[in-house]
Design an enzyme around this catalytic site. Sequence first.
Site, PDB file in Angstrom:
ATOM      1  N   GLY A 176      28.867 -17.009  -7.746  1.00  0.00           N
ATOM      2  CA  GLY A 176      29.361 -17.610  -8.977  1.00  0.00           C
ATOM      3  C   GLY A 176      28.389 -17.464 -10.124  1.00  0.00           C
ATOM      4  O   GLY A 176      27.242 -17.048  -9.955  1.00  0.00           O
TER       5      GLY A 176
ATOM      6  N   GLY B 174      27.621 -19.656 -13.975  1.00  0.00           N
ATOM      7  CA  GLY B 174      27.989 -20.719 -14.903  1.00  0.00           C
ATOM      8  C   GLY B 174      27.023 -20.788 -16.060  1.00  0.00           C
ATOM      9  O   GLY B 174      26.160 -19.915 -16.237  1.00  0.00           O
TER      10      GLY B 174
ATOM     11  N   PHE C 197      24.629 -22.770 -16.446  1.00  0.00           N
ATOM     12  CA  PHE C 197      23.265 -23.003 -15.973  1.00  0.00           C
ATOM     13  C   PHE C 197      22.624 -21.702 -15.500  1.00  0.00           C
ATOM     14  O   PHE C 197      21.444 -21.452 -15.721  1.00  0.00           O
ATOM     15  CB  PHE C 197      23.318 -24.012 -14.815  1.00  0.00           C
ATOM     16  CG  PHE C 197      21.986 -24.537 -14.370  1.00  0.00           C
ATOM     17  CD1 PHE C 197      21.509 -25.731 -14.861  1.00  0.00           C
ATOM     18  CD2 PHE C 197      21.214 -23.847 -13.461  1.00  0.00           C
ATOM     19  CE1 PHE C 197      20.285 -26.231 -14.454  1.00  0.00           C
ATOM     20  CE2 PHE C 197      19.991 -24.337 -13.048  1.00  0.00           C
ATOM     21  CZ  PHE C 197      19.531 -25.531 -13.548  1.00  0.00           C
TER      22      PHE C 197
ATOM     23  N   VAL D 268      24.822 -18.502  -9.120  1.00  0.00           N
ATOM     24  CA  VAL D 268      24.931 -19.325  -7.915  1.00  0.00           C
ATOM     25  C   VAL D 268      24.972 -18.397  -6.704  1.00  0.00           C
ATOM     26  O   VAL D 268      25.739 -17.426  -6.676  1.00  0.00           O
ATOM     27  CB  VAL D 268      26.192 -20.211  -7.945  1.00  0.00           C
ATOM     28  CG1 VAL D 268      26.241 -21.123  -6.718  1.00  0.00           C
ATOM     29  CG2 VAL D 268      26.238 -21.040  -9.221  1.00  0.00           C
TER      30      VAL D 268
ATOM     31  N   LYS E 243      21.918 -22.884  -7.147  1.00  0.00           N
ATOM     32  CA  LYS E 243      22.150 -22.562  -8.558  1.00  0.00           C
ATOM     33  C   LYS E 243      20.795 -22.372  -9.235  1.00  0.00           C
ATOM     34  O   LYS E 243      19.948 -23.270  -9.221  1.00  0.00           O
ATOM     35  CB  LYS E 243      22.951 -23.686  -9.219  1.00  0.00           C
ATOM     36  CG  LYS E 243      23.361 -23.398 -10.647  1.00  0.00           C
ATOM     37  CD  LYS E 243      24.556 -24.251 -11.093  1.00  0.00           C
ATOM     38  CE  LYS E 243      24.298 -25.717 -11.060  1.00  0.00           C
ATOM     39  NZ  LYS E 243      25.409 -26.497 -11.667  1.00  0.00           N
TER      40      LYS E 243
ATOM     41  N   ASP F 126      32.095 -33.276 -19.096  1.00  0.00           N
ATOM     42  CA  ASP F 126      32.551 -31.882 -18.955  1.00  0.00           C
ATOM     43  C   ASP F 126      33.570 -31.774 -17.822  1.00  0.00           C
ATOM     44  O   ASP F 126      33.464 -30.913 -16.949  1.00  0.00           O
ATOM     45  CB  ASP F 126      31.363 -30.962 -18.700  1.00  0.00           C
ATOM     46  CG  ASP F 126      31.694 -29.494 -19.011  1.00  0.00           C
ATOM     47  OD1 ASP F 126      32.702 -29.252 -19.706  1.00  0.00           O
ATOM     48  OD2 ASP F 126      30.960 -28.607 -18.559  1.00  0.00           O
TER      49      ASP F 126
END
Length: 642
Positions: free
Chosen positions: A365, A367, A369, A372, A386, A485
Amino acid sequence: MQTAMAVPANISTVDLDFMNSEEETLLLLYFAEIENTSGSRIFDININGETKFTGLHLVRNHSAIEVPILIDRTLSLLTLSKTSNSTMSPILNALEWYQRVTTAPLTSSEDVQALASVKKIFNLSNWNCISDPCFIYPWEGINCNNGLEIVRVLEIDLSNRNLTGSIPSTLGNMTALVKLSLDNNHLTGGLPDLSKLVMLERLHLQNNDLSGDVPDWLSELPNLKDLFIGNNNFSGVIPQKLQDLNLLELTYEGNNYLCVRKEECRLSSHSHGRRGKTVSVPVVVCPIAIAGIISLLGIIIYRKKFGRKEIANSGTQGTPTGNRESRYVPGQDNLIISVPSTPKSRSFSLEEMMTATKNFSRKIGQGGFGSVFLGELAEGKQIAVKILSFFSEQGIAQFLNEIELLSRAHHRNLVCLLGYCNASRDLMLVYEYMSGGSLNDHLYGRNKSKYPKLGWKSRLKIALHAAQGLEYLHTNCTPKIIHRDIKTANILLDANLTGKLADFGLSRVAADDVSHVITAVRGTAGYVDPKYFTTHVLTEKSDVYSFGVVLLEIICGRRPIDITLSEPQVDLVKWVMPLVKEDEDFMNIKELVDKSMDNNYNKDSVIYVAKLAMRCIESKPIDRPSSSDVVMEIKGAMKYEI
């Protein structure tokens, strides 16, 4: 009020003479109908022959009216005159007569002048009082030492007022001030010189946009015990004398360009201004400079690529920690950051992370941040790691926020944070692995082919799980947590499609006795509460709005913002609103429902949830349900599916 000055019906006027006075007068007149009659009582009020009120009508059944009249000149005659359409004479039940008396303020003149300046600068309408700041009823947010001969202001609380501009320098004249709170506003600029506030014990300036260096004079305040300046734009080095104050509680996290020691500061206040702005500087580059830049880039790439492997050979091991104190460790941009060590947050080493993820070989993944990766701990538990990207828009503040919140918030519908890794400029968060991906993946993404038909019952169950997680944050956490969020991408699923809320980097805490938080707008387009967007006032109802958008998504099977659609359909909420208003009974709900469900749903259940979604996205937060109400309503919708 049970008696009154009443006159016979044939008398049309009543005159009251007053003693002449040169002072300003406030007259309060009280009228109440105490007779049960079928007639009408209507009259005018005249002062010194000038009509002040015309056609005053008294309602029967003993209801009362108060009429205030401010008279800026001599009061000599009050006249009540019966109107032509009235069948009854005027009446007067009671009156109060006040005259302005000029007195010297009880509060110190220095404090009064300073507060008058603050009131004008910040346009504080709630300080529009007749009395001086400390007299009988102090102004809102003001505490004074009323027991002394000379009254002084001791405390000023202007937090959560949506204030803008700079801090008034006149506050520096309030030399008896013990506490000054300006948290959670939008104040800008540097700290004015408040060095004369030698009695000051607590200075709270968190969550503003203040900038500049932390001034040296703060360390000269002999009584200062609390200095909270976190989440601003302060820069440079914290004065050493300030750090050496043994009794001082200093909170400064969230200032991206502020550090503890000079040698650890890579960014100076002279090269960066407000957080989030980029300053463009014209540069003339010669061939030698180009060669230097290429060499520097090569070094950076080498460190980013091989740095993990070098550190992994150190043999350090992370262990669970029970120490609640913070420790200072090197972080991104060579700043010094404080990582909370809690009994429920395990500190992993980089070697453990590399072993678990097989050198970060399986990315699952991406994101805000960072990336992942999938991993597996030595005990066989699957994890999701992450990693904070060097270019992350969220950064260290969100990294620390996530650790802090998920270390103390535990619920079956919240993703479990297992720990973190903080080594060699790599900041990582370690979670339980959610093999089912996100709700967003199932509706639109990579898992849509794996689960081609996410049925209505499954969608409803996932919505209930997410709502239960949200209810826990709002009602069972102390202090309560506002997620900020909520979206389908942050609702993760396990193999059994159990939904759990994730990503707490933007979350904010609010004390139980505080109704809202004033803060900069954060969130995802399409999900952000419009009221929060325009006012910066964040409440639990902001999360409820976002959850309402999620409910519309699971009904309609489309994203909140989809620019591939025609203009009227781009915004999900704006598209749905007029359709619902035209069809309040949801008779044409089929037009809204996701076609991929192939009509395999109970219409009453869908309508139940659709009505709930519309309540969640009401424009006024007060009209939206609470998260507890949302849980109850979704359970009500599930009854149709039995």
